[in-house]
Scaffold this motif. Structure first.
Motif, PDB file in Angstrom:
ATOM      1  N   UNK A  84       0.853  -1.185   0.000  1.00  0.00           N
ATOM      2  CA  UNK A  84       0.000   0.000   0.000  1.00  0.00           C
ATOM      3  C   UNK A  84       0.890   1.237   0.000  1.00  0.00           C
ATOM      4  N   UNK A  85       0.660   2.136  -0.974  1.00  0.00           N
ATOM      5  CA  UNK A  85       1.455   3.351  -1.077  1.00  0.00           C
ATOM      6  C   UNK A  85       0.810   4.533  -0.374  1.00  0.00           C
ATOM      7  N   UNK A  86       1.518   5.649  -0.391  1.00  0.00           N
ATOM      8  CA  UNK A  86       1.050   6.874   0.233  1.00  0.00           C
ATOM      9  C   UNK A  86       0.548   7.831  -0.852  1.00  0.00           C
ATOM     10  N   UNK A  87      -0.748   8.130  -0.890  1.00  0.00           N
ATOM     11  CA  UNK A  87      -1.276   8.990  -1.965  1.00  0.00           C
ATOM     12  C   UNK A  87      -0.788  10.434  -1.883  1.00  0.00           C
ATOM     13  N   UNK A  88      -0.186  10.838  -0.768  1.00  0.00           N
ATOM     14  CA  UNK A  88       0.283  12.221  -0.626  1.00  0.00           C
ATOM     15  C   UNK A  88       1.784  12.333  -0.836  1.00  0.00           C
ATOM     16  N   UNK A  89       2.378  11.322  -1.466  1.00  0.00           N
ATOM     17  CA  UNK A  89       3.842  11.251  -1.552  1.00  0.00           C
ATOM     18  C   UNK A  89       4.446  12.131  -2.632  1.00  0.00           C
TER      19      UNK A  89
END
Length: 323
Positions: free
Chosen positions: A176-181
């Motif tokens: 799971x990634x970070x959408x605010x990255x």
């Protein structure tokens, strides 16, 4: 009668009127699930705006309020590999629908929107526009486009899957990634694939190294698209590292099943997915995971310069046609 005007920018007083029309259209179109336009949408650097005004009928008594905004079109000049192509998005005011506004506009301006008389320094050879399969005028417009020799260039199947507790847990291959990255490579993939800033609300699922993903699938849990099964959240992708649709069997399967699992765990009951009918691995695994066909959307292309010429773009000069 109608009058149309092309503008590179919309003046502040008219911006208010256009914004109000788009707000009303968004409310009207929310239930059937049609795309929503907004003046705050991210657009290409070069964008033209077409305003269509419904003129007062001289046969009516005095006291008419004058011209009213009947329709709005946004025309974006694409760049890079798509240079020479303009993409159109169009909406008619809810109060002006089923009154022949679009037919009158096509007769007035020509099927290619007058692009054959456009800027010679930035020539456009093709106009593209998407038409949704669930639109009530889809069949009628398809016949009209066919009569004008306007062809279908692309299509997308819109699929739906009811979410059930039998879905497997997240595969070990999916992170799971970070959408605010910010400038993370997964966000660069979104920009390359969709030519727009990433959705902050879209949760990315990654296969491969987190800082150098092999493929990414995004989950838009806020979509709430109306369907016969209830509101649907949307899966977007998967997109491979080259910015194209992923077609590797195992990667596609793992990302789709992981996306469905995340939605189910978050309380969603329906997943929506757009697929290219010719992406066989994506179609195959979507079907195996329970997706069913809901509708087919098609993209029409108009070859500019081979249709009846219209008016020069960005002149601001009105043209009129009677009912």
């Amino acid at each position: 009668m109608i009058r149309h005007e092309w503008h590179s920018e919309i003046s502040p007083p008219v911006t208010v009127e256009v914004g109000e029309m788009l707000r009303l259209a968004a409310g009207e179109d929310a239930e059937p699930g049609f795309p929503v336009m907004s003046l705050s949408d991210h657009t290409q650097k070069r964008t033209q705006h077409l305003l269509v005004w419904l003129l007062s009928d001289p046969r009516l008594q005095a006291g008419d309020d004058g011209p009213s905004l009947a329709a709005y079109m946004r025309l974006e000049w694409l760049t890079g590999a798509d240079a020479g192509i303009a993409e159109a998005t169009y909406v008619v005011h809810p109060a002006a629908r089923s009154r022949g506004i679009t037919t009158l506009l096509a007769e007035q301006i020509g099927p290619d929107l007058g692009l054959s008389n456009g800027d010679p320094q930035n020539p456009i050879h093709t106009l593209r526009i998407w038409a949704l399969g669930n639109h009530p005028a889809a069949f009628r417009m398809a016949l009209r486009f066919s009569n004008h020799g306007i062809a279908i260039a692309d299509k997308r199947w819109q699929l739906l899957a009811p979410l059930r507790g039998t879905l497997p847990q997240l595969p070990d291959t999916v992170k799971v990634g970070d959408p605010t990255a910010g400038d993370h490579p997964m966000n660069a993939l979104w920009r390359k694939a969709f030519r727009s800033p990433p959705l902050i609300s879209a949760l990315p699922l990654i296969v491969g190294d987190h800082d150098n993903p092999d493929a990414v699938l995004w989950i838009d849990g806020q979509a709430a698209e109306p369907t016969e099964y209830g509101p649907a959240a949307r899966l977007i992708g998967p997109i491979a590292s080259n910015g194209e649709a992923c077609d590797e069997d195992l990667v596609v399967h793992d990302l789709l099943s992981a996306g469905m699992r995340v939605l189910l765990d978050d309380g969603h009951r329906v997943a929506a997915l757009a697929v290219d009918p010719f992406n066989h691995p994506l179609v195959h695994h979507a079907r195996c995971l329970g997706f069913v066909h809901d509708r087919t959307d098609v993209q029409y292309v108009v070859p500019v310069g081979r249709t009846q010429p219209g008016v020069m773009l960005d002149t601001g000069k009105p043209n009129e046609i009677s009912f």
